[in-house]
Enzyme design. Structure first.
Site, PDB file in Angstrom:
ATOM      1  N   ASP A  87       0.795  -1.229   0.000  1.00 23.73           N
ATOM      2  CA  ASP A  87       0.000   0.000   0.000  1.00 23.73           C
ATOM      3  C   ASP A  87       0.829   1.280   0.000  1.00 23.73           C
ATOM      4  OD1 ASP A  87       0.911   0.179   2.652  1.00 23.73           O
ATOM      5  OD2 ASP A  87      -0.872  -0.793   3.440  1.00 23.73           O
ATOM      6  N   ARG A 101       1.022   7.065  -0.103  1.00 24.36           N
ATOM      7  CA  ARG A 101       0.272   6.079   0.688  1.00 24.36           C
ATOM      8  C   ARG A 101      -1.107   5.946   0.062  1.00 24.36           C
ATOM      9  NH1 ARG A 101      -2.233   2.785   2.832  1.00 24.36           N
ATOM     10  NH2 ARG A 101      -2.080   1.937   4.947  1.00 24.36           N
ATOM     11  N   ASP A 106      -5.414  -0.976   3.400  1.00 24.93           N
ATOM     12  CA  ASP A 106      -4.366  -1.372   4.351  1.00 24.93           C
ATOM     13  C   ASP A 106      -3.997  -2.815   4.050  1.00 24.93           C
ATOM     14  OD1 ASP A 106      -2.633  -1.439   6.567  1.00 24.93           O
ATOM     15  OD2 ASP A 106      -4.230  -2.234   7.851  1.00 24.93           O
ATOM     16  N   THR A 107      -2.738  -3.040   3.726  1.00 26.97           N
ATOM     17  CA  THR A 107      -2.260  -4.396   3.458  1.00 26.97           C
ATOM     18  C   THR A 107      -1.493  -4.925   4.665  1.00 26.97           C
ATOM     19  OG1 THR A 107      -0.194  -3.576   2.443  1.00 26.97           O
ATOM     20  CG2 THR A 107      -2.087  -3.942   0.981  1.00 26.97           C
ATOM     21  N   ARG A 151       3.528  12.152   3.514  1.00 26.06           N
ATOM     22  CA  ARG A 151       3.338  11.291   2.354  1.00 26.06           C
ATOM     23  C   ARG A 151       2.093  11.739   1.587  1.00 26.06           C
ATOM     24  NH1 ARG A 151       3.282   5.498   5.322  1.00 26.06           N
ATOM     25  NH2 ARG A 151       1.631   6.650   6.399  1.00 26.06           N
TER      26      ARG A 151
END
Length: 290
Positions: A87, A101, A106-107, A151
């Site tokens: 991700d 991001r 969400d991994t 990010r």
């Protein structure tokens, strides 16, 4: 004789009345009746109108997710220079390398400083490298443009679809971090997640693995404790800041060793969320410090 004349007049009157009524009926029929040709024409026009309306509805529905329409909101093409994990990627954006991001996904972890490699984390990273590495993508921003680590927060469009949704479809990510709703693609992402969940694909194949806070695996706690135990030489080093805390730069550290320890605790050299390694990426950070 008079009787005959009366009957004759009566018959003539009846005939005249019948003729008048008949003419009136014919006139009405000529005015209101629909011929077979007119009936076919009316049906055809009604059918064409119905088809036109249906095409319009289909176009309206398509416009909500049509990449051609969506492209009007997208930025210029950018190159993916590095896949950090499932991700998170680095891209060349406005002339410099930036960390992106992915929004709403969400991994599982692969490079967290205090967590072990979690099931399907490597799969998500491999999938991201296969689809994104070295390719051109477009960024779509939705809400705050950056997070607290500076990010970029974005959807990644490639070949007319968002990679964010691809992760959800493949069961390699959960829908998460819904901080500033409403989000443009939230409903579509929820449906994608539900499809993966219903088919028990990827992360959904492990009962209880996906939680509201992230991912839980029965071996995680033991592995995390083991990984968090510092080596003897590392224990003597001073970790001045929380690696998951606010963004840091070289000016925050008193020595190169202090910065190096922080960099490695934050995931370096595989991950450099604080961008301490500069552009050379040699694994040695803040080389100007004593």
């Amino acid at each position: 004789m008079k009787k005959y004349r009366f009957i004759k007049r009566t018959i003539i009157a009846i005939l005249i009345t019948t003729l008048i009524v008949g003419c009136g009926t014919m006139e009405d029929t000529g005015t209101n009746a629909t011929t077979p040709t007119e009936t076919k024409t009316a049906i055809k026009e009604e059918r064409n109108t119905s088809q036109h309306d249906q095409v319009k509805v289909e176009k309206d529905e398509k416009s909500e997710s049509d990449p051609q329409n969506e492209s009007k909101k997208l930025g210029d093409m950018v190159e993916v220079t590095r896949v950090v994990d499932g991700d998170t990627v680095n891209v060349l954006y406005n002339g410099k390398e930036e960390t992106v991001r992915l929004l709403l996904v969400d991994t599982p972890e692969t490079k967290h400083p205090s967590k072990p490699v979690q099931p399907f984390g490597p799969d998500a990273s491999s999938f991201a490298k296969e689809i994104l590495a070295g390719n051109q993508v477009q960024l779509e921003f939705d809400g705050p443009k950056r997070d607290k680590y500076d990010r970029l927060l974005a959807y990644l469009w490639i070949d007319g679809v968002t990679f964010n949704q691809m992760l959800l479809e493949q069961g390699l990510a959960r829908l998460a971090y819904v901080y500033d709703p409403p989000y443009t693609h939230f409903e579509a992402y929820m449906k994608a997640q539900n499809r993966a969940k219903n088919s028990e694909t990827g992360i959904w194949s492990k009962e209880g693995y996906v939680t509201d806070e992230g991912f839980y695996y029965q071996d995680d706690e033991e592995k995390a404790v083991h990984k968090a135990e510092p080596k003897a030489e590392e224990a003597s080093n001073d970790l001045s800041y929380d690696p998951e805390g606010p963004d840091r730069d070289c000016g925050d550290f008193d020595s190169q060793q202090q910065a190096q320890t922080f960099y490695e605790a934050a995931g370096g050299p595989d991950s450099d969320p604080h961008r301490l390694d500069g552009n050379d990426r040699d694994g040695v950070v803040c080389e100007s410090l004593p």
